[in-house]
Write a protein that holds these residues in place. Structure first.
Motif, PDB file in Angstrom:
ATOM      1  N   GLN A  79       0.835  -1.214   0.000  1.00 37.12           N
ATOM      2  CA  GLN A  79       0.000   0.000   0.000  1.00 37.12           C
ATOM      3  C   GLN A  79       0.862   1.253   0.000  1.00 37.12           C
ATOM      4  O   GLN A  79       0.554   2.231  -0.685  1.00 37.12           O
ATOM      5  CB  GLN A  79      -0.949  -0.005   1.211  1.00 37.12           C
ATOM      6  CG  GLN A  79      -2.077  -0.996   1.110  1.00 37.12           C
ATOM      7  CD  GLN A  79      -2.888  -0.832  -0.170  1.00 37.12           C
ATOM      8  OE1 GLN A  79      -3.256   0.276  -0.576  1.00 37.12           O
ATOM      9  NE2 GLN A  79      -3.151  -1.951  -0.847  1.00 37.12           N
ATOM     10  N   LEU A  80       1.963   1.212   0.744  1.00 37.85           N
ATOM     11  CA  LEU A  80       2.884   2.345   0.766  1.00 37.85           C
ATOM     12  C   LEU A  80       3.494   2.573  -0.617  1.00 37.85           C
ATOM     13  O   LEU A  80       3.571   3.715  -1.101  1.00 37.85           O
ATOM     14  CB  LEU A  80       3.990   2.111   1.802  1.00 37.85           C
ATOM     15  CG  LEU A  80       5.023   3.221   1.956  1.00 37.85           C
ATOM     16  CD1 LEU A  80       4.366   4.502   2.469  1.00 37.85           C
ATOM     17  CD2 LEU A  80       6.127   2.788   2.893  1.00 37.85           C
ATOM     18  N   LEU A  81       3.910   1.503  -1.275  1.00 36.31           N
ATOM     19  CA  LEU A  81       4.478   1.611  -2.628  1.00 36.31           C
ATOM     20  C   LEU A  81       3.440   2.123  -3.627  1.00 36.31           C
ATOM     21  O   LEU A  81       3.755   2.933  -4.512  1.00 36.31           O
ATOM     22  CB  LEU A  81       5.038   0.261  -3.077  1.00 36.31           C
ATOM     23  CG  LEU A  81       6.293  -0.229  -2.359  1.00 36.31           C
ATOM     24  CD1 LEU A  81       6.581  -1.686  -2.707  1.00 36.31           C
ATOM     25  CD2 LEU A  81       7.491   0.654  -2.694  1.00 36.31           C
ATOM     26  N   ILE A  82       2.207   1.659  -3.476  1.00 37.98           N
ATOM     27  CA  ILE A  82       1.121   2.096  -4.369  1.00 37.98           C
ATOM     28  C   ILE A  82       0.873   3.593  -4.200  1.00 37.98           C
ATOM     29  O   ILE A  82       0.783   4.348  -5.178  1.00 37.98           O
ATOM     30  CB  ILE A  82      -0.168   1.283  -4.091  1.00 37.98           C
ATOM     31  CG1 ILE A  82       0.018  -0.165  -4.570  1.00 37.98           C
ATOM     32  CG2 ILE A  82      -1.384   1.934  -4.740  1.00 37.98           C
ATOM     33  CD1 ILE A  82      -1.059  -1.128  -4.096  1.00 37.98           C
ATOM     34  N   THR A  83       0.817   4.034  -2.943  1.00 41.94           N
ATOM     35  CA  THR A  83       0.537   5.445  -2.658  1.00 41.94           C
ATOM     36  C   THR A  83       1.717   6.345  -3.006  1.00 41.94           C
ATOM     37  O   THR A  83       1.561   7.359  -3.705  1.00 41.94           O
ATOM     38  CB  THR A  83       0.203   5.615  -1.154  1.00 41.94           C
ATOM     39  OG1 THR A  83      -0.860   4.737  -0.829  1.00 41.94           O
ATOM     40  CG2 THR A  83      -0.187   7.042  -0.835  1.00 41.94           C
ATOM     41  N   ARG A  84       2.892   5.989  -2.528  1.00 32.93           N
ATOM     42  CA  ARG A  84       4.067   6.844  -2.674  1.00 32.93           C
ATOM     43  C   ARG A  84       4.653   6.806  -4.084  1.00 32.93           C
ATOM     44  O   ARG A  84       5.078   7.823  -4.614  1.00 32.93           O
ATOM     45  CB  ARG A  84       5.137   6.426  -1.657  1.00 32.93           C
ATOM     46  CG  ARG A  84       6.339   7.365  -1.628  1.00 32.93           C
ATOM     47  CD  ARG A  84       7.366   6.961  -0.608  1.00 32.93           C
ATOM     48  NE  ARG A  84       7.874   5.631  -0.926  1.00 32.93           N
ATOM     49  CZ  ARG A  84       8.516   4.837  -0.060  1.00 32.93           C
ATOM     50  NH1 ARG A  84       8.711   5.223   1.165  1.00 32.93           N
ATOM     51  NH2 ARG A  84       8.948   3.654  -0.436  1.00 32.93           N
ATOM     52  N   ASN A  85       4.682   5.626  -4.698  1.00 34.14           N
ATOM     53  CA  ASN A  85       5.365   5.470  -5.988  1.00 34.14           C
ATOM     54  C   ASN A  85       4.396   5.272  -7.149  1.00 34.14           C
ATOM     55  O   ASN A  85       4.832   4.941  -8.253  1.00 34.14           O
ATOM     56  CB  ASN A  85       6.326   4.287  -5.920  1.00 34.14           C
ATOM     57  CG  ASN A  85       7.427   4.498  -4.904  1.00 34.14           C
ATOM     58  OD1 ASN A  85       7.154   4.713  -3.734  1.00 34.14           O
ATOM     59  ND2 ASN A  85       8.666   4.439  -5.341  1.00 34.14           N
ATOM     60  N   HIS A  86       3.118   5.407  -6.889  1.00 38.83           N
ATOM     61  CA  HIS A  86       2.084   5.313  -7.932  1.00 38.83           C
ATOM     62  C   HIS A  86       2.185   3.996  -8.705  1.00 38.83           C
ATOM     63  O   HIS A  86       2.123   3.968  -9.933  1.00 38.83           O
ATOM     64  CB  HIS A  86       2.151   6.518  -8.890  1.00 38.83           C
ATOM     65  CG  HIS A  86       2.123   7.823  -8.172  1.00 38.83           C
ATOM     66  ND1 HIS A  86       0.995   8.294  -7.539  1.00 38.83           N
ATOM     67  CD2 HIS A  86       3.104   8.735  -7.948  1.00 38.83           C
ATOM     68  CE1 HIS A  86       1.273   9.448  -6.957  1.00 38.83           C
ATOM     69  NE2 HIS A  86       2.556   9.752  -7.199  1.00 38.83           N
ATOM     70  N   MET A  87       2.350   2.907  -7.962  1.00 40.90           N
ATOM     71  CA  MET A  87       2.401   1.567  -8.571  1.00 40.90           C
ATOM     72  C   MET A  87       1.027   0.928  -8.501  1.00 40.90           C
ATOM     73  O   MET A  87       0.204   1.298  -7.667  1.00 40.90           O
ATOM     74  CB  MET A  87       3.388   0.666  -7.809  1.00 40.90           C
ATOM     75  CG  MET A  87       4.825   1.070  -7.872  1.00 40.90           C
ATOM     76  SD  MET A  87       5.813  -0.139  -6.909  1.00 40.90           S
ATOM     77  CE  MET A  87       7.447   0.409  -7.305  1.00 40.90           C
ATOM     78  N   THR A  88       0.826  -0.050  -9.361  1.00 43.89           N
ATOM     79  CA  THR A  88      -0.368  -0.891  -9.211  1.00 43.89           C
ATOM     80  C   THR A  88      -0.064  -1.930  -8.131  1.00 43.89           C
ATOM     81  O   THR A  88       1.097  -2.093  -7.719  1.00 43.89           O
ATOM     82  CB  THR A  88      -0.708  -1.619 -10.531  1.00 43.89           C
ATOM     83  OG1 THR A  88       0.342  -2.547 -10.822  1.00 43.89           O
ATOM     84  CG2 THR A  88      -0.896  -0.651 -11.690  1.00 43.89           C
ATOM     85  N   GLU A  89      -1.085  -2.634  -7.703  1.00 40.25           N
ATOM     86  CA  GLU A  89      -0.889  -3.675  -6.679  1.00 40.25           C
ATOM     87  C   GLU A  89       0.068  -4.741  -7.195  1.00 40.25           C
ATOM     88  O   GLU A  89       0.958  -5.199  -6.484  1.00 40.25           O
ATOM     89  CB  GLU A  89      -2.241  -4.288  -6.291  1.00 40.25           C
ATOM     90  CG  GLU A  89      -2.210  -5.109  -5.015  1.00 40.25           C
ATOM     91  CD  GLU A  89      -1.787  -6.567  -5.194  1.00 40.25           C
ATOM     92  OE1 GLU A  89      -1.310  -7.160  -4.209  1.00 40.25           O
ATOM     93  OE2 GLU A  89      -1.930  -7.097  -6.311  1.00 40.25           O
TER      94      GLU A  89
END
Length: 170
Positions: free
Chosen positions: A131-141
Protein backbone atom coordinates in the motif's frame (compact mmCIF):
# COMPACT_ATOMS: atom_id res chain seq x y z
CA UNK A 1 24.99 -49.90 27.51
CA UNK A 2 27.29 -52.44 25.85
CA UNK A 3 24.48 -53.53 23.52
CA UNK A 4 23.82 -49.89 22.65
CA UNK A 5 27.48 -49.32 21.82
CA UNK A 6 27.51 -52.45 19.65
CA UNK A 7 24.46 -51.22 17.75
CA UNK A 8 26.08 -47.81 17.33
CA UNK A 9 29.21 -49.47 15.91
CA UNK A 10 27.12 -51.53 13.46
CA UNK A 11 25.31 -48.40 12.25
CA UNK A 12 28.48 -46.33 11.94
CA UNK A 13 30.22 -49.13 9.99
CA UNK A 14 27.26 -49.10 7.60
CA UNK A 15 27.46 -45.36 6.98
CA UNK A 16 24.85 -44.01 9.38
CA UNK A 17 25.46 -41.08 11.69
CA UNK A 18 24.74 -41.72 15.37
CA UNK A 19 24.12 -38.64 17.50
CA UNK A 20 24.06 -40.24 20.93
CA UNK A 21 23.80 -43.42 22.97
CA UNK A 22 21.32 -42.93 25.81
CA UNK A 23 20.37 -44.99 28.84
CA UNK A 24 17.09 -43.24 29.66
CA UNK A 25 14.04 -41.98 27.85
CA UNK A 26 14.66 -38.48 29.23
CA UNK A 27 18.11 -38.41 27.62
CA UNK A 28 16.71 -39.58 24.27
CA UNK A 29 13.94 -36.98 24.39
CA UNK A 30 16.47 -34.28 25.27
CA UNK A 31 18.50 -35.07 22.17
CA UNK A 32 15.35 -35.33 20.05
CA UNK A 33 14.31 -31.82 21.07
CA UNK A 34 17.49 -30.49 19.44
CA UNK A 35 16.55 -31.89 16.00
CA UNK A 36 13.59 -31.70 13.60
CA UNK A 37 13.62 -35.39 12.77
CA UNK A 38 15.57 -38.60 13.21
CA UNK A 39 15.43 -42.20 14.35
CA UNK A 40 15.40 -43.44 17.92
CA UNK A 41 16.44 -47.06 18.38
CA UNK A 42 15.64 -48.55 21.76
CA UNK A 43 14.78 -51.63 23.73
CA UNK A 44 11.35 -52.06 25.27
CA UNK A 45 12.31 -50.79 28.73
CA UNK A 46 14.62 -47.87 29.49
CA UNK A 47 15.85 -46.74 32.90
CA UNK A 48 12.98 -44.30 33.43
CA UNK A 49 10.16 -45.29 31.05
CA UNK A 50 9.01 -47.80 28.48
CA UNK A 51 9.31 -47.25 24.74
CA UNK A 52 5.61 -46.42 24.28
CA UNK A 53 6.01 -43.46 26.67
CA UNK A 54 9.08 -42.26 24.78
CA UNK A 55 7.11 -42.46 21.49
CA UNK A 56 4.30 -40.34 22.97
CA UNK A 57 6.76 -37.55 23.78
CA UNK A 58 8.95 -37.71 20.66
CA UNK A 59 8.53 -34.92 18.11
CA UNK A 60 6.18 -35.88 15.28
CA UNK A 61 8.83 -36.35 12.58
CA UNK A 62 10.88 -38.90 14.52
CA UNK A 63 10.83 -42.59 13.75
CA UNK A 64 11.15 -45.20 16.48
CA UNK A 65 12.57 -48.71 16.26
CA UNK A 66 12.11 -51.02 19.24
CA UNK A 67 14.10 -54.19 19.67
CA UNK A 68 12.32 -56.72 21.84
CA UNK A 69 11.13 -60.29 22.01
CA UNK A 70 8.52 -61.40 19.48
CA UNK A 71 5.91 -61.60 22.29
CA UNK A 72 6.50 -58.01 23.40
CA UNK A 73 6.40 -56.77 19.82
CA UNK A 74 3.08 -58.53 19.23
CA UNK A 75 1.39 -57.44 22.47
CA UNK A 76 2.84 -54.18 23.70
CA UNK A 77 3.76 -51.85 20.87
CA UNK A 78 1.57 -48.96 19.79
CA UNK A 79 1.31 -47.23 16.47
CA UNK A 80 4.23 -45.31 15.10
CA UNK A 81 6.72 -47.87 16.37
CA UNK A 82 8.63 -50.31 14.20
CA UNK A 83 9.64 -53.54 15.89
CA UNK A 84 12.71 -55.70 15.36
CA UNK A 85 12.59 -59.14 16.95
CA UNK A 86 15.40 -60.33 19.18
CA UNK A 87 17.82 -61.94 18.66
CA UNK A 88 18.75 -59.12 16.34
CA UNK A 89 19.90 -59.79 12.80
CA UNK A 90 22.37 -57.15 11.64
CA UNK A 91 21.02 -56.96 8.10
CA UNK A 92 17.47 -56.41 9.41
CA UNK A 93 18.65 -53.52 11.57
CA UNK A 94 20.65 -51.94 8.74
CA UNK A 95 17.84 -52.38 6.19
CA UNK A 96 15.25 -50.95 8.59
CA UNK A 97 17.36 -47.91 9.46
CA UNK A 98 18.12 -47.37 5.77
CA UNK A 99 14.42 -47.51 4.86
CA UNK A 100 13.52 -45.05 7.64
CA UNK A 101 16.40 -42.73 6.69
CA UNK A 102 15.20 -42.61 3.09
CA UNK A 103 11.71 -41.69 4.31
CA UNK A 104 13.14 -38.87 6.43
CA UNK A 105 15.14 -37.56 3.47
CA UNK A 106 11.99 -37.59 1.30
CA UNK A 107 10.02 -35.68 3.96
CA UNK A 108 12.83 -33.10 4.31
CA UNK A 109 12.83 -32.60 0.54
CA UNK A 110 9.04 -32.14 0.50
CA UNK A 111 9.27 -29.59 3.33
CA UNK A 112 11.89 -27.60 1.43
CA UNK A 113 9.83 -27.67 -1.77
CA UNK A 114 6.61 -26.60 -0.04
CA UNK A 115 6.09 -22.85 -0.28
CA UNK A 116 6.38 -21.10 3.05
CA UNK A 117 3.04 -20.20 4.55
CA UNK A 118 2.74 -16.81 6.17
CA UNK A 119 0.81 -15.98 9.28
CA UNK A 120 -1.62 -13.07 9.39
CA UNK A 121 0.93 -10.66 10.87
CA UNK A 122 3.42 -11.33 8.06
CA UNK A 123 0.69 -10.95 5.42
CA UNK A 124 -0.30 -7.62 7.00
CA UNK A 125 3.30 -6.35 6.84
CA UNK A 126 3.52 -7.24 3.14
CA UNK A 127 0.14 -5.63 2.40
CA UNK A 128 1.10 -2.47 4.31
CA UNK A 129 4.37 -2.21 2.33
CA UNK A 130 2.49 -2.72 -0.94
CA UNK A 131 0.00 0.00 0.00
CA UNK A 132 2.88 2.35 0.77
CA UNK A 133 4.48 1.61 -2.63
CA UNK A 134 1.12 2.10 -4.37
CA UNK A 135 0.54 5.45 -2.66
CA UNK A 136 4.07 6.84 -2.67
CA UNK A 137 5.37 5.47 -5.99
CA UNK A 138 2.08 5.31 -7.93
CA UNK A 139 2.40 1.57 -8.57
CA UNK A 140 -0.37 -0.89 -9.21
CA UNK A 141 -0.89 -3.67 -6.68
CA UNK A 142 0.78 -6.11 -9.08
CA UNK A 143 3.78 -3.81 -9.60
CA UNK A 144 4.20 -3.36 -5.85
CA UNK A 145 4.08 -7.12 -5.35
CA UNK A 146 6.66 -7.70 -8.11
CA UNK A 147 8.87 -4.97 -6.61
CA UNK A 148 8.87 -6.73 -3.22
CA UNK A 149 9.44 -10.12 -4.86
CA UNK A 150 12.32 -8.92 -7.03
CA UNK A 151 14.08 -7.03 -4.26
CA UNK A 152 13.74 -9.93 -1.84
CA UNK A 153 15.32 -12.27 -4.42
CA UNK A 154 18.04 -9.78 -5.32
CA UNK A 155 18.95 -9.20 -1.66
CA UNK A 156 18.53 -12.81 -0.52
CA UNK A 157 15.86 -11.87 2.00
CA UNK A 158 12.28 -13.02 2.50
CA UNK A 159 9.41 -10.91 1.22
CA UNK A 160 8.48 -10.09 4.80
CA UNK A 161 11.99 -8.76 5.51
CA UNK A 162 11.93 -6.72 2.29
CA UNK A 163 8.50 -5.33 3.21
CA UNK A 164 9.83 -4.38 6.65
CA UNK A 165 12.74 -2.55 5.00
CA UNK A 166 10.34 -0.63 2.74
CA UNK A 167 8.27 0.34 5.76
CA UNK A 168 11.37 1.42 7.69
CA UNK A 169 12.26 3.84 4.88
CA UNK A 170 8.90 5.66 4.77
Amino acid sequence: MEDAKSIKNILVKNGFGVTAVCTSGAQALGYADEFHDGIVITGYRLADMICVEVREHLPRDFEMVVMASQRVLAEELGSGIIGLAMPLKVHELVNTVDMLSQGIVRRRKKRREKPASRDEKEKAVIEHAKQLLITRNHMTEEEAHRYLQKHSMDNGTSMVETAQMVLALK
